[in-house]
Design an enzyme around this catalytic site. Structure first.
Site, PDB file in Angstrom:
ATOM      1  N   PHE A  39       0.210  -1.491   3.958  1.00  9.12           N
ATOM      2  CA  PHE A  39      -0.550  -2.748   3.989  1.00  9.12           C
ATOM      3  C   PHE A  39      -1.617  -2.765   5.077  1.00  9.12           C
ATOM      4  CE2 PHE A  39       1.780  -5.066   0.861  1.00  9.12           C
ATOM      5  CZ  PHE A  39       3.036  -4.482   0.851  1.00  9.12           C
ATOM      6  N   GLN A 105      11.861  -3.575   3.617  1.00  4.22           N
ATOM      7  CA  GLN A 105      10.850  -4.611   3.340  1.00  4.22           C
ATOM      8  C   GLN A 105      10.105  -4.252   2.061  1.00  4.22           C
ATOM      9  OE1 GLN A 105       8.832  -5.784   7.369  1.00  4.22           O
ATOM     10  NE2 GLN A 105       9.383  -3.624   7.467  1.00  4.22           N
ATOM     11  N   ASP A 108       9.439  -1.487  -3.913  1.00  5.17           N
ATOM     12  CA  ASP A 108       9.135  -0.421  -4.883  1.00  5.17           C
ATOM     13  C   ASP A 108      10.363   0.246  -5.498  1.00  5.17           C
ATOM     14  OD1 ASP A 108       8.074   1.515  -1.978  1.00  5.17           O
ATOM     15  OD2 ASP A 108      10.091   1.300  -2.815  1.00  5.17           O
ATOM     16  N   HIS A 125      12.332  -8.435   0.987  1.00  7.05           N
ATOM     17  CA  HIS A 125      11.132  -9.053   0.396  1.00  7.05           C
ATOM     18  C   HIS A 125      11.160  -8.983  -1.122  1.00  7.05           C
ATOM     19  CE1 HIS A 125       8.959  -8.364   4.483  1.00  7.05           C
ATOM     20  NE2 HIS A 125       9.780  -9.394   4.513  1.00  7.05           N
ATOM     21  N   CYS A 158       6.693 -18.955 -19.046  1.00  6.22           N
ATOM     22  CA  CYS A 158       8.021 -18.685 -19.586  1.00  6.22           C
ATOM     23  C   CYS A 158       8.106 -19.049 -21.068  1.00  6.22           C
ATOM     24  CB  CYS A 158       9.057 -19.510 -18.789  1.00  6.22           C
ATOM     25  SG  CYS A 158      10.732 -19.318 -19.386  1.00  6.22           S
ATOM     26  N   SER A 200       5.126  -1.522  10.702  1.00  7.71           N
ATOM     27  CA  SER A 200       4.338  -1.998  11.855  1.00  7.71           C
ATOM     28  C   SER A 200       5.087  -3.101  12.596  1.00  7.71           C
ATOM     29  CB  SER A 200       2.979  -2.533  11.358  1.00  7.71           C
ATOM     30  OG  SER A 200       3.215  -3.613  10.452  1.00  7.71           O
ATOM     31  N   ASN A 224       7.447   6.341  13.374  1.00 10.57           N
ATOM     32  CA  ASN A 224       6.280   5.650  12.846  1.00 10.57           C
ATOM     33  C   ASN A 224       5.006   6.392  13.228  1.00 10.57           C
ATOM     34  OD1 ASN A 224       5.725   3.260  11.202  1.00 10.57           O
ATOM     35  ND2 ASN A 224       4.425   2.640  12.920  1.00 10.57           N
TER      36      ASN A 224
END
Ligand code: APR
EC number: 2.3.1.286
Length: 261
Positions: A39, A105, A108, A125, A158, A200, A224
């Protein structure tokens, strides 16, 4: 792999070998080597798109149109990607009996696709694999809704109740999933070792978890590419690529565990 990483990787392996409850906390940086942009790095998703806030998505048809336009455009970014050595290293930790859980987080599904036990993966998330009706809760596989979009539907509603449909991911401004957040908090408190990989650490409450673990007595390992504001609290800090470092780290743990048998 650079030689200056040898020492911290060895230190991290020693910490893991003498622990039972290892929590791995992952962010988008663990999936970039699978081809999914993160991101906030240069070229990352938020350098191209402005995030759509939950309340805007729910109140504005235009924002829903834009959100689904992006979703249709980026679907194949997520649908056709494979796990990378970083995800597979986490599976190895589970097989070694070291992993307490993965707090991710990411949306995928790559930890599960790599072979991590789904009940050990806490998705803070949500997930991009499903779409939900925000009224009646009906759920569709994301692949099915991609067909609707490719057949010309611009804003799906829907087919049961006409309600607003939304990806099962957590948007900015949307309530965090209660069960997952509580569970992640608890597992962070009980962790003996807390390994941050590819994040991050700027989005809360997810970014609280490393400090919850540290303050509860865990050893903190941060792997990282870029600096994070938690680096100063790390017991071991490894500035390297997730796939490379995680693979070497687990190999070192296996060697040390092997010699301990
Ligand atoms: N190896 C190691 N680190 C990497 C790699 C890699 N191959 N690729 C990227 N990184 C690092 C980057 O340097 C960056 O610090 O991973 C981090 C990714 O940070 P972000 O892009 O901010 O992603 P993340 O921390 O997961 O964001 C958290 O923000 O937008 C929300 O919901 C979204 O879950 C996301 C949350």
């Amino acid at each position: 792999m650079t030689s200056q990483m040898e020492i911290p990787i060895n230190q991290a392996a020693d910490i893991i070998v003498s622990a039972r409850k290892v929590v791995v906390f992952t962010g988008a940086g663990v999936s970039t080597e699978s081809g999914i942009p993160d991101f906030r790095s240069p070229g990352g998703i938020w350098t191209k798109y402005q995030p759509i806030l939950f309340q805007d998505f729910m109140s504005s048809e235009e924002m829903r149109r834009e959100s689904w336009r992006r979703g249709k455009e980026t679907y194949h970014l997520f649908a056709d990607v494979e796990p990378n050595p970083a995800h597979r290293a986490v599976v190895e930790l589970e097989r070694l009996g070291k992993l307490d859980c993965v707090i991710t987080q990411n949306i995928d599904n790559l930890h599960q696709k790599a072979g991590s036990s789904p009940d050990l993966v806490i998705e803070l998330h949500g997930t991009a694999m499903y779409v939900l009706c925000m009224e009646c809760g009906k759920r569709w596989p994301r692949a099915e809704i991609q067909k609707w979009l490719e057949e010309g539907v611009e804003i799906p509603y829907c087919d049961e109740c006409g309600g607003i449909m939304k990806s099962a991911t957590v948007s900015f401004g949307q309530a965090m999933p209660e069960k997952e957040t509580m569970e992640a908090q608890l597992r962070s408190q009980r962790a003996e070792v807390f390994i941050v990989v590819g994040s991050s650490l700027v989005v809360y409450p997810a970014a609280h978890m490393p400090m919850v673990a540290k303050q509860s007595g865990a050893k903190l390992i941060i792997i990282n590419l870029a600096e994070t504001s938690f680096d100063m609290y790390a017991d071991v800090l490894i500035r390297g690529k997730a796939g490379d470092v995680m693979q070497r780290l687990v190999e070192r743990v296996k060697t040390k565990v092997g010699t301990k048998r």
